[in-house]
Design a protein around this motif. Structure first.
Motif, PDB file in Angstrom:
ATOM      1  N   TYR A 177       0.766  -1.269   0.000  1.00 32.16           N
ATOM      2  CA  TYR A 177      -0.045   0.000   0.052  1.00 32.16           C
ATOM      3  C   TYR A 177       0.774   1.124   0.073  1.00 32.16           C
ATOM      4  O   TYR A 177       1.910   1.254   0.699  1.00 32.16           O
ATOM      5  CB  TYR A 177      -0.939   0.089   1.145  1.00 32.16           C
ATOM      6  CG  TYR A 177      -2.131  -0.777   0.856  1.00 32.16           C
ATOM      7  CD1 TYR A 177      -3.216  -0.152   0.124  1.00 32.16           C
ATOM      8  CD2 TYR A 177      -2.413  -1.965   1.035  1.00 32.16           C
ATOM      9  CE1 TYR A 177      -4.339  -0.665  -0.016  1.00 32.16           C
ATOM     10  CE2 TYR A 177      -3.511  -2.703   0.684  1.00 32.16           C
ATOM     11  CZ  TYR A 177      -4.477  -2.210   0.282  1.00 32.16           C
ATOM     12  OH  TYR A 177      -5.732  -2.876  -0.316  1.00 32.16           O
ATOM     13  N   SER A 178       0.451   2.253  -0.647  1.00 31.97           N
ATOM     14  CA  SER A 178       1.178   3.328  -0.941  1.00 31.97           C
ATOM     15  C   SER A 178       0.240   4.614  -0.809  1.00 31.97           C
ATOM     16  O   SER A 178      -0.951   4.616  -1.202  1.00 31.97           O
ATOM     17  CB  SER A 178       1.969   3.436  -2.463  1.00 31.97           C
ATOM     18  OG  SER A 178       2.429   4.645  -2.583  1.00 31.97           O
ATOM     19  N   GLY A 314      20.157   6.447  -3.048  1.00 30.95           N
ATOM     20  CA  GLY A 314      19.446   6.237  -4.126  1.00 30.95           C
ATOM     21  C   GLY A 314      17.966   6.237  -4.042  1.00 30.95           C
ATOM     22  O   GLY A 314      17.365   6.130  -3.005  1.00 30.95           O
ATOM     23  N   ILE A 315      17.102   6.719  -5.233  1.00 25.68           N
ATOM     24  CA  ILE A 315      15.656   7.013  -5.006  1.00 25.68           C
ATOM     25  C   ILE A 315      14.897   5.635  -5.485  1.00 25.68           C
ATOM     26  O   ILE A 315      15.479   5.297  -6.724  1.00 25.68           O
ATOM     27  CB  ILE A 315      15.373   8.215  -5.590  1.00 25.68           C
ATOM     28  CG1 ILE A 315      13.833   8.183  -5.865  1.00 25.68           C
ATOM     29  CG2 ILE A 315      15.950   8.374  -7.035  1.00 25.68           C
ATOM     30  CD1 ILE A 315      13.066   9.441  -6.261  1.00 25.68           C
ATOM     31  N   GLY A 316      14.072   5.322  -4.798  1.00 28.26           N
ATOM     32  CA  GLY A 316      13.193   4.148  -5.265  1.00 28.26           C
ATOM     33  C   GLY A 316      11.715   4.636  -5.055  1.00 28.26           C
ATOM     34  O   GLY A 316      11.658   5.800  -4.301  1.00 28.26           O
ATOM     35  N   SER A 317      10.921   3.845  -5.449  1.00 31.73           N
ATOM     36  CA  SER A 317       9.511   4.057  -4.698  1.00 31.73           C
ATOM     37  C   SER A 317       8.701   2.618  -4.694  1.00 31.73           C
ATOM     38  O   SER A 317       9.236   1.588  -5.592  1.00 31.73           O
ATOM     39  CB  SER A 317       8.896   5.007  -5.813  1.00 31.73           C
ATOM     40  OG  SER A 317       8.413   4.294  -7.050  1.00 31.73           O
ATOM     41  N   THR A 318       7.495   2.721  -4.144  1.00 33.71           N
ATOM     42  CA  THR A 318       6.739   1.594  -4.211  1.00 33.71           C
ATOM     43  C   THR A 318       6.253   1.201  -5.338  1.00 33.71           C
ATOM     44  O   THR A 318       6.225  -0.163  -5.779  1.00 33.71           O
ATOM     45  CB  THR A 318       5.416   1.796  -3.196  1.00 33.71           C
ATOM     46  OG1 THR A 318       6.169   2.178  -1.896  1.00 33.71           O
ATOM     47  CG2 THR A 318       4.730   0.728  -3.034  1.00 33.71           C
ATOM     48  N   GLU A 319       6.001   2.085  -6.316  1.00 34.33           N
ATOM     49  CA  GLU A 319       5.433   1.873  -7.476  1.00 34.33           C
ATOM     50  C   GLU A 319       6.632   1.088  -8.534  1.00 34.33           C
ATOM     51  O   GLU A 319       6.337   0.267  -9.311  1.00 34.33           O
ATOM     52  CB  GLU A 319       5.125   3.273  -8.378  1.00 34.33           C
ATOM     53  CG  GLU A 319       3.769   3.713  -7.720  1.00 34.33           C
ATOM     54  CD  GLU A 319       3.714   4.495  -6.496  1.00 34.33           C
ATOM     55  OE1 GLU A 319       4.884   4.616  -5.886  1.00 34.33           O
ATOM     56  OE2 GLU A 319       2.903   4.756  -5.982  1.00 34.33           O
ATOM     57  N   GLY A 388       1.682   4.452 -19.702  1.00 37.69           N
ATOM     58  CA  GLY A 388       2.310   3.556 -20.669  1.00 37.69           C
ATOM     59  C   GLY A 388       3.620   3.001 -19.842  1.00 37.69           C
ATOM     60  O   GLY A 388       3.337   2.427 -18.693  1.00 37.69           O
ATOM     61  N   HIS A 389       4.770   2.969 -20.647  1.00 37.50           N
ATOM     62  CA  HIS A 389       5.697   2.438 -19.949  1.00 37.50           C
ATOM     63  C   HIS A 389       6.601   3.398 -18.678  1.00 37.50           C
ATOM     64  O   HIS A 389       7.417   2.966 -18.025  1.00 37.50           O
ATOM     65  CB  HIS A 389       7.006   2.158 -20.955  1.00 37.50           C
ATOM     66  CG  HIS A 389       6.856   0.886 -21.744  1.00 37.50           C
ATOM     67  ND1 HIS A 389       6.362   1.004 -23.085  1.00 37.50           N
ATOM     68  CD2 HIS A 389       7.167  -0.348 -21.336  1.00 37.50           C
ATOM     69  CE1 HIS A 389       6.249  -0.367 -23.413  1.00 37.50           C
ATOM     70  NE2 HIS A 389       6.638  -1.209 -22.426  1.00 37.50           N
ATOM     71  N   TRP A 390       5.951   4.662 -18.784  1.00 31.01           N
ATOM     72  CA  TRP A 390       6.526   5.586 -17.804  1.00 31.01           C
ATOM     73  C   TRP A 390       5.644   5.905 -16.591  1.00 31.01           C
ATOM     74  O   TRP A 390       4.548   5.575 -16.794  1.00 31.01           O
ATOM     75  CB  TRP A 390       6.747   6.916 -18.613  1.00 31.01           C
ATOM     76  CG  TRP A 390       7.703   6.691 -19.645  1.00 31.01           C
ATOM     77  CD1 TRP A 390       7.532   6.741 -20.912  1.00 31.01           C
ATOM     78  CD2 TRP A 390       9.279   7.042 -19.528  1.00 31.01           C
ATOM     79  NE1 TRP A 390       8.879   6.676 -21.628  1.00 31.01           N
ATOM     80  CE2 TRP A 390       9.914   6.668 -20.811  1.00 31.01           C
ATOM     81  CE3 TRP A 390      10.102   7.414 -18.628  1.00 31.01           C
ATOM     82  CZ2 TRP A 390      10.950   6.979 -21.168  1.00 31.01           C
ATOM     83  CZ3 TRP A 390      11.565   7.484 -18.832  1.00 31.01           C
ATOM     84  CH2 TRP A 390      11.769   7.252 -20.084  1.00 31.01           C
ATOM     85  N   ILE A 391       6.426   5.836 -15.473  1.00 32.24           N
ATOM     86  CA  ILE A 391       5.749   6.013 -14.125  1.00 32.24           C
ATOM     87  C   ILE A 391       6.056   7.669 -13.762  1.00 32.24           C
ATOM     88  O   ILE A 391       7.459   8.103 -13.935  1.00 32.24           O
ATOM     89  CB  ILE A 391       6.461   5.187 -13.222  1.00 32.24           C
ATOM     90  CG1 ILE A 391       6.046   3.717 -13.524  1.00 32.24           C
ATOM     91  CG2 ILE A 391       5.802   5.465 -11.704  1.00 32.24           C
ATOM     92  CD1 ILE A 391       4.770   3.117 -12.990  1.00 32.24           C
ATOM     93  N   ASN A 392       5.054   8.170 -13.364  1.00 33.55           N
ATOM     94  CA  ASN A 392       5.071  10.001 -13.049  1.00 33.55           C
ATOM     95  C   ASN A 392       5.664   9.504 -11.369  1.00 33.55           C
ATOM     96  O   ASN A 392       4.622   9.159 -10.635  1.00 33.55           O
ATOM     97  CB  ASN A 392       4.037  10.558 -13.210  1.00 33.55           C
ATOM     98  CG  ASN A 392       4.152  11.715 -12.709  1.00 33.55           C
ATOM     99  OD1 ASN A 392       4.858  12.335 -11.763  1.00 33.55           O
ATOM    100  ND2 ASN A 392       3.413  12.757 -13.378  1.00 33.55           N
TER     101      ASN A 392
END
Ligand code: 3UK
Length: 521
Positions: A177-178, A314-319, A388-392
């Motif tokens: 969950y985010s 480093g930057i990461g995200s749940t997504e 599409g392939h890109w995550i904001n």
């Protein structure tokens, strides 16, 4: 540079992360260390199989969710991979949340089974009657109340043999969950191949993780960050992991490092700051990692001079499941998130999605095959984030001419506190429920180390007195109903809040106020 995994169409992540280790001869190798206990890959596989069989015995079917509300112990690998292996989908829940959050996660995900650590059962008791879909509660690491199941008894009675469910590489695998600034938290659906992608890219190419590494993540397994660090990265290469069920205080972390001598250590900025204030050693560690929020350069320098170790921010995200832009060993730029991780692509764009030149600040988009497929039952939010392939990412970033990325804030009001999301609106909604509060606004303000913490501006109802007693009362009020890290560290009383003509808070005016004061120190 996209990276092709070449996974077969029929693919189950538990085969890759658990069974493959036994096939490749690591059955007797230690996979997990927790307190005074050790588990080999062979033992973990048997426990995974027993739990998978237990779920089958409870009539859980492929694609159904199994919620995990667990501290970091050997029950995590067992239940996470056990559920995946029989085709169910584990939903990893943040243990720092509170009853009403759990009610939402469990009803939104429609999990049929909840596996809960005995130490966290008291959060579930008050909401038991409101759980629409949970049929079985399985208690790990302790006694189950009458009517519930005990993990050790339930799994202990099962066979230790189980074949993988014939999942597809593109099937749902796990959820996290985010939370966002508005609306309820989003069930982020990851696919069977996502963990493999993050392992093959970030873990192997940036960390250079190998079979003889031992990982210790102070960030817990219920975070996307901790799940990679402390579970699927080490399992992906047949390394070992050290699990700490307790709160990661500096003392507990130093003690664990002293006792277990991990080679890779993963923390968040706040904890690096706290550790720098306390005695301890990091002997045996070859590399340290930080993520969740930007790492203050001062910490990097002080850590290096005290332990002669790099911290890779480093930057990461749940997504995205894990880190997609990172510093490299021997190439650390303090104040930067580093360069794009091999296997990922990043763009900086304007509001109208036009690519911007170097050194211009814009929105960070990222592409890579560990990206989540969608948010559960949140179609509009999915559309806004997954293009599409890109995550904001919702982050504002700029890239210099050498390809280093620099974080420049958020494009929404969300705050990262100790590496975890806090929605200012959620804290405001809580505060206004207090009888003394007429209205309030919450923003992020830097503490003495330039790390962000929530600050509340409060207008009191007539007949209530501003002052330290009221400040403490309001803090305690928030602590009583929201996860602890969300409470406002400072409360300031105003006669009125700055508002626009349409009655919305001018958050930026409050932010400017705090910033101009900080400038004077
Ligand atoms: C922020 C950072 C600056 C940024 C995460 C590593 O944090 C993780 O996931 P979340 O979904 O939050 C994602 C957001 O957090 N952020 C994360 N790392 C940094 N900002 N510097 C950083 N180093 O706003 C991002 O969009 O909670 C971190 C691995 C997996 C993760 N899920």
């Amino acid at each position: 540079m996209p990276y092709n995994l070449n996974l077969p169409e029929t693919f189950n992540a538990a085969d890759y992360f658990v069974d493959r280790n036994i096939r490749e001869g690591r059955g007797d190798k230690v996979a997990v260390r927790c307190e005074d206990r050790s588990f080999t890959y062979g033992q973990i596989q048997a426990d995974v199989n027993r739990f998978g069989n237990a779920l089958l015995s409870l009539d859980v079917r492929m694609e159904e969710r199994v919620a995990l509300l667990l501290l970091d112990t050997e029950a995590y690998p067992q239940t996470f991979f056990g559920a995946i292996k029989m085709g169910a989908v584990p939903v990893c829940l943040n243990t720092m949340n509170r009853s009403k959050d759990f009610q939402y996660y469990l009803n939104d995900s429609r999990a049929r089974v909840l596996v809960v650590d005995a130490a966290l059962l008291d959060q579930i008791e008050p909401i038991r009657a409101n759980l629409t879909f949970v049929k079985y509660i399985v208690v790990a690491n302790g006694q189950a109340p009458a009517g519930d199941l005990s993990l050790s008894e339930l799994a202990g009675a099962q066979s230790d043999q189980l074949a993988c469910a014939p999942t597809c590489r593109d099937d749902s695998c796990f959820w996290l969950y985010s939370s966002g600034s508005t609306g309820s938290p989003k069930g982020t659906v990851h696919l069977q191949h996502d963990m493999v992608y993050a392992t093959e890219t970030y873990a192997k190419k940036v960390l250079g993780i190998k079979e003889d590494d031992s990982c210790f993540s102070a960030a817990k397994l219920f975070f996307a960050y901790g799940l990679g660090n402390g579970l699927y990265f080490p399992f992906g290469v047949g390394a070992s992991t050290v699990l700490l069920p307790q709160r990661p205080t500096p003392a507990a972390v130093y003690e664990t490092v002293r006792r277990e001598r991990p080679s890779l250590y993963f923390g968040v900025p706040t904890l690096y700051g706290q550790m720098l204030e306390e005695e301890g050693t990091m002997d045996g560690v070859r590399l340290c990692v930080s993520a969740g929020e930007a790492l203050p350069p001062d910490y990097i320098h002080r850590w290096k001079s005290r332990f002669d170790l790099d911290i890779l921010d480093g930057i990461g995200s749940t997504e995205m499941a894990h880190i997609f832009i990172s510093n490299r060993p021997g190439d650390v730029r303090p104040g930067s998130s580093g360069k794009v991780v091999p296997g990922y692509e990043a763009r900086i764009v304007s509001e109208d999605m036009v690519d911007l030149p170097d050194n211009e600040m814009g929105i960070l988009l990222v592409k890579g095959d560990s990206a989540a497929a969608f948010y559960w039952n949140k179609h509009e939010k999915t559309r806004q984030t997954i293009m599409g392939h890109w995550i904001n990412t919702g982050d504002k970033y700029l890239r210099d001419e050498q390809g280093y990325f620099y974080c420049a804030g958020r494009s929404d009001d969300m705050l990262k506190v100790g590496g975890i999301w806090v929605s200012p609106m959620e804290v405001e909604a809580c505060l206004v429920q207090h009888a003394a509060v007429l209205e309030c606004a919450v923003i992020g303000a830097p503490d003495e180390d330039q790390l962000i913490k929530p600050m509340a501006f409060v207008v009191l109802n007539r007949s209530y007195q501003a002052g330290e007693a009221m400040e403490n009362e309001l803090k305690d009020f928030v602590k009583a109903s929201l996860a602890l890290y969300k409470y406002p560290r400072w409360i300031r009383f105003l006669d009125e809040l700055p508002k626009t003509a349409t009655g919305k808070f001018k958050r930026f005016e409050l932010r400017n106020l705090v910033q101009s004061e900080a400038g004077h120190h």
